[in-house]
Design a protein around this motif. Structure first.
Motif, mmCIF file in Angstrom:
data_model
loop_
_atom_site.group_PDB
_atom_site.id
_atom_site.type_symbol
_atom_site.label_atom_id
_atom_site.label_comp_id
_atom_site.label_asym_id
_atom_site.label_seq_id
_atom_site.Cartn_x
_atom_site.Cartn_y
_atom_site.Cartn_z
ATOM 1 N N ASP A 153 26.214 65.159 -40.882
ATOM 2 C CA ASP A 153 25.853 65.823 -39.627
ATOM 3 C C ASP A 153 24.852 64.992 -38.825
ATOM 4 O O ASP A 153 24.817 65.065 -37.599
ATOM 5 N N GLU A 154 24.035 64.212 -39.516
ATOM 6 C CA GLU A 154 23.057 63.342 -38.854
ATOM 7 C C GLU A 154 23.689 62.070 -38.310
ATOM 8 O O GLU A 154 23.016 61.268 -37.676
ATOM 9 N N GLY A 155 24.983 61.856 -38.596
ATOM 10 C CA GLY A 155 25.678 60.703 -38.038
ATOM 11 C C GLY A 155 25.966 59.575 -39.008
ATOM 12 O O GLY A 155 26.496 58.546 -38.612
ATOM 13 N N HIS A 156 25.628 59.758 -40.277
ATOM 14 C CA HIS A 156 25.949 58.728 -41.265
ATOM 15 C C HIS A 156 27.443 58.750 -41.562
ATOM 16 O O HIS A 156 28.075 59.798 -41.518
ATOM 17 N N ASN A 157 27.995 57.586 -41.885
ATOM 18 C CA ASN A 157 29.374 57.535 -42.350
ATOM 19 C C ASN A 157 29.360 57.528 -43.881
ATOM 20 O O ASN A 157 28.292 57.604 -44.494
ATOM 21 N N MET A 158 30.538 57.442 -44.499
ATOM 22 C CA MET A 158 30.610 57.508 -45.963
ATOM 23 C C MET A 158 29.838 56.348 -46.609
ATOM 24 O O MET A 158 29.173 56.533 -47.631
ATOM 25 N N ALA A 159 29.912 55.178 -46.014
ATOM 26 C CA ALA A 159 29.167 54.037 -46.553
ATOM 27 C C ALA A 159 27.664 54.306 -46.483
ATOM 28 O O ALA A 159 26.919 53.980 -47.418
ATOM 29 N N GLY A 160 27.218 54.929 -45.407
ATOM 30 C CA GLY A 160 25.805 55.276 -45.266
ATOM 31 C C GLY A 160 25.371 56.307 -46.288
ATOM 32 O O GLY A 160 24.272 56.225 -46.844
ATOM 33 N N VAL A 161 26.231 57.282 -46.551
ATOM 34 C CA VAL A 161 25.928 58.300 -47.558
ATOM 35 C C VAL A 161 25.796 57.647 -48.931
ATOM 36 O O VAL A 161 24.861 57.926 -49.684
ATOM 37 N N LYS A 162 26.727 56.746 -49.245
ATOM 38 C CA LYS A 162 26.663 56.051 -50.537
ATOM 39 C C LYS A 162 25.397 55.205 -50.643
ATOM 40 O O LYS A 162 24.758 55.148 -51.693
ATOM 41 N N ARG A 163 25.016 54.543 -49.545
ATOM 42 C CA ARG A 163 23.773 53.755 -49.541
ATOM 43 C C ARG A 163 22.568 54.655 -49.758
ATOM 44 O O ARG A 163 21.648 54.298 -50.494
ATOM 45 N N ASN A 164 22.561 55.821 -49.113
ATOM 46 C CA ASN A 164 21.445 56.758 -49.278
ATOM 47 C C ASN A 164 21.301 57.193 -50.734
ATOM 48 O O ASN A 164 20.193 57.251 -51.268
ATOM 49 N N PHE A 165 22.430 57.495 -51.381
ATOM 50 C CA PHE A 165 22.363 57.892 -52.791
ATOM 51 C C PHE A 165 21.929 56.730 -53.675
ATOM 52 O O PHE A 165 21.157 56.917 -54.616
ATOM 53 N N ALA A 166 22.396 55.524 -53.366
ATOM 54 C CA ALA A 166 21.980 54.357 -54.141
ATOM 55 C C ALA A 166 20.479 54.128 -53.989
ATOM 56 O O ALA A 166 19.787 53.815 -54.968
#
Length: 128
Positions: free
Chosen positions: A65-78
């Motif tokens: 919802d904040e505008g991250h894509n799937m790669a960004g979500v994976k980076r956030n979790f990493a």
């Protein structure tokens, strides 16, 4: 049983998780395909989600919802995982009174007394 163990107990069906998170079953399966969640399976191969899985799905939804894509979500979790590993391996340090005093002084002056503390204590530090 420890609290973290209880958070990992598989309790919820995918229908319940849909209601809790506002995500569709397809979205939930998609996130599983991308290894963002790992729900347990019953003997009949039905997904069973834990509180931790639901929290993770809600975090995924927030980031998207904040505008991250799937790669960004994976980076956030990493990044989260890296920080947790660092925190576990770092020895706990005792902080001296002088360090606490300096930190408090910086906080009060930088924020003009507003922030973590109630009231304006910065007057005690300005005339030093």
């Amino acid at each position: 049983m420890e609290l973290e163990d209880r958070r990992q107990l598989p309790l919820f069906s995918i229908g319940t998780v849909q209601k809790l998170t506002g995500l569709s079953a397809r979205q939930i399966r998609y996130y599983e395909e991308h290894d963002l969640i790992h729900p347990a399976r019953t003997a009949g191969k039905q997904r069973q989600f834990s509180f931790a899985d639901v929290e993770r799905l809600m975090l995924i939804r927030q980031w998207l919802d904040e505008g991250h894509n799937m790669a960004g979500v994976k980076r956030n979790f990493a990044e989260q995982e890296r920080k947790q590993k660092t925190a576990r391996t770092m020895p706990k340090q005792d902080v001296s009174d002088a360090e606490v005093y300096k930190w408090l002084e910086r906080e009060l002056i930088d924020r003009q007394g507003y922030g973590e503390f109630q009231g304006d204590l910065s007057r005690f530090y300005r005339n030093r």
